[in-house]
Enzyme design. Sequence first.
Site, PDB file in Angstrom:
ATOM      1  N   CYS A   1       9.717  16.618 -13.155  1.00  0.00           N
ATOM      2  CA  CYS A   1       9.022  17.277 -14.280  1.00  0.00           C
ATOM      3  C   CYS A   1       8.497  18.665 -13.930  1.00  0.00           C
ATOM      4  O   CYS A   1       8.029  19.392 -14.803  1.00  0.00           O
ATOM      5  CB  CYS A   1       7.871  16.397 -14.784  1.00  0.00           C
TER       6      CYS A   1
ATOM      7  N   HIS B   1       0.818  -1.217   0.000  1.00  0.00           N
ATOM      8  CA  HIS B   1       0.000   0.000   0.000  1.00  0.00           C
ATOM      9  C   HIS B   1       0.854   1.271   0.000  1.00  0.00           C
ATOM     10  O   HIS B   1       0.367   2.341   0.366  1.00  0.00           O
ATOM     11  CB  HIS B   1      -0.953   0.012   1.208  1.00  0.00           C
TER      12      HIS B   1
HETATM   13  P1  OAD Z   1      -7.611  -2.587  10.452  1.00  0.00           P
HETATM   14  O1  OAD Z   1      -7.695  -1.375  11.321  1.00  0.00           O
HETATM   15  O2  OAD Z   1      -8.720  -2.856   9.517  1.00  0.00           O
HETATM   16  O3  OAD Z   1      -7.440  -3.886  11.362  1.00  0.00           O
HETATM   17  C1  OAD Z   1      -6.490  -3.948  12.378  1.00  0.00           C
HETATM   18  C2  OAD Z   1      -6.576  -5.320  13.027  1.00  0.00           C
HETATM   19  O4  OAD Z   1      -5.536  -5.391  13.981  1.00  0.00           O
HETATM   20  C3  OAD Z   1      -7.890  -5.606  13.738  1.00  0.00           C
HETATM   21  O5  OAD Z   1      -8.377  -6.886  13.366  1.00  0.00           O
HETATM   22  C4  OAD Z   1      -7.505  -5.573  15.223  1.00  0.00           C
HETATM   23  O6  OAD Z   1      -8.229  -6.527  16.006  1.00  0.00           O
HETATM   24  C5  OAD Z   1      -6.043  -5.968  15.163  1.00  0.00           C
HETATM   25  N1  OAD Z   1      -5.251  -5.432  16.273  1.00  0.00           N
HETATM   26  C6  OAD Z   1      -5.391  -4.257  16.947  1.00  0.00           C
HETATM   27  N2  OAD Z   1      -4.447  -4.132  17.887  1.00  0.00           N
HETATM   28  C7  OAD Z   1      -3.680  -5.244  17.819  1.00  0.00           C
HETATM   29  C8  OAD Z   1      -2.544  -5.727  18.540  1.00  0.00           C
HETATM   30  N3  OAD Z   1      -1.988  -5.010  19.530  1.00  0.00           N
HETATM   31  N4  OAD Z   1      -2.034  -6.924  18.197  1.00  0.00           N
HETATM   32  C9  OAD Z   1      -2.576  -7.670  17.202  1.00  0.00           C
HETATM   33  N5  OAD Z   1      -3.638  -7.283  16.496  1.00  0.00           N
HETATM   34  C10 OAD Z   1      -4.183  -6.088  16.789  1.00  0.00           C
HETATM   35  O7  OAD Z   1      -6.204  -2.479   9.680  1.00  0.00           O
HETATM   36  P2  OAD Z   1      -5.706  -3.271   8.389  1.00  0.00           P
HETATM   37  O8  OAD Z   1      -6.289  -4.627   8.330  1.00  0.00           O
HETATM   38  O9  OAD Z   1      -4.235  -3.121   8.318  1.00  0.00           O
HETATM   39  O10 OAD Z   1      -5.431   0.822   3.511  1.00  0.00           O
HETATM   40  O11 OAD Z   1      -6.354  -2.394   7.248  1.00  0.00           O
HETATM   41  C11 OAD Z   1      -6.109  -2.730   5.918  1.00  0.00           C
HETATM   42  C12 OAD Z   1      -6.056  -1.490   5.063  1.00  0.00           C
HETATM   43  O12 OAD Z   1      -7.241  -0.723   5.278  1.00  0.00           O
HETATM   44  C13 OAD Z   1      -4.953  -0.529   5.418  1.00  0.00           C
HETATM   45  O13 OAD Z   1      -3.734  -0.827   4.782  1.00  0.00           O
HETATM   46  C14 OAD Z   1      -5.470   0.791   4.939  1.00  0.00           C
HETATM   47  C15 OAD Z   1      -6.886   0.665   5.469  1.00  0.00           C
HETATM   48  O14 OAD Z   1      -7.832   1.426   4.874  1.00  0.00           O
HETATM   49  C16 OAD Z   1      -5.387   2.007   2.864  1.00  0.00           C
HETATM   50  O15 OAD Z   1      -5.321   3.081   3.438  1.00  0.00           O
HETATM   51  C17 OAD Z   1      -5.427   1.868   1.367  1.00  0.00           C
END
Ligand code: OAD
Length: 229
Positions: free
Chosen positions: A135, A105
């Site tokens: 550019c 990303h």
């Molecule tokens: P999310 O915020 O959707 O999910 C985070 C996950 O981490 C959740 O399932 C939580 O339960 C878990 N979590 C929180 N604290 C934690 C900890 N201390 N240890 C282990 N797990 C924990 O984030 P992503 O899945 O990364 O994209 O989101 C995916 C994409 O959506 C991101 O890259 C971003 C976002 O929109 C863009 O901006 C394009």
Amino acid sequence: MKIVILTGAGISAESGLGTFRDTDGLWTKYDLNEVATPEGFARNPALVHEFYNARRANCLKAVPNRAHMALARLEQYYFGEVLVVTQNVDDLHERAGSRVVWHMHGQLSRALCAACNHRWDSAPELTPDDRCPACGARAVRPDIVWFGEMPYLMDEIISALMAADLFVSIGTSGNVYPAAGFVDIANQTGTPSLELNLELSDTAPAFTQTRQGPASVLVPAWVDEVLAR
Ligand code: OAD
């Protein structure tokens, strides 16, 4: 033996960087359509730069936690190959010492010219008045993949998943495709999979094994197990 590891915002949560979809997550405070889409950037580039400038500043203050350190240790001492594919735009894996990290990303530390596709190391703050060093266009954006855009390195990631002996997903909610579909690729090739997450993700039923808890505890424990085998 090859281990492919997908990481998400949960691995950086204990370094003080907010996740997106938890109760106090970034998408509860900001409208993702305004700050994380090409259309939002076209409407209000100043707002989008402000959002990512703040995230870049937070990232500079943050330090890697025990989970990032454990993955760097795994890469260093594992007898096979370790690949980290991250959805995170921070650089905490690299600062922990991981060398093979694919940012699907994009990265806060990089800037991209929307006019000519030139990429360079971002200044701490970007503004709509900045010009591309290649550019000269006033079309500077953070090198972040927004909703509606194609994540980076997809062909390479799919090939790596197809060649993997183990797929591990850490700290991601399984909400955002294509990353949320990586476990299906593992299943299609009969590759075992493991989810390490604070709670069961949306894609948890697809994994061979799931463990719930904070990444700073689960990841070092799992790395110890792998290195002791
Ligand atoms: P999310 O915020 O959707 O999910 C985070 C996950 O981490 C959740 O399932 C939580 O339960 C878990 N979590 C929180 N604290 C934690 C900890 N201390 N240890 C282990 N797990 C924990 O984030 P992503 O899945 O990364 O994209 O989101 C995916 C994409 O959506 C991101 O890259 C971003 C976002 O929109 C863009 O901006 C394009």
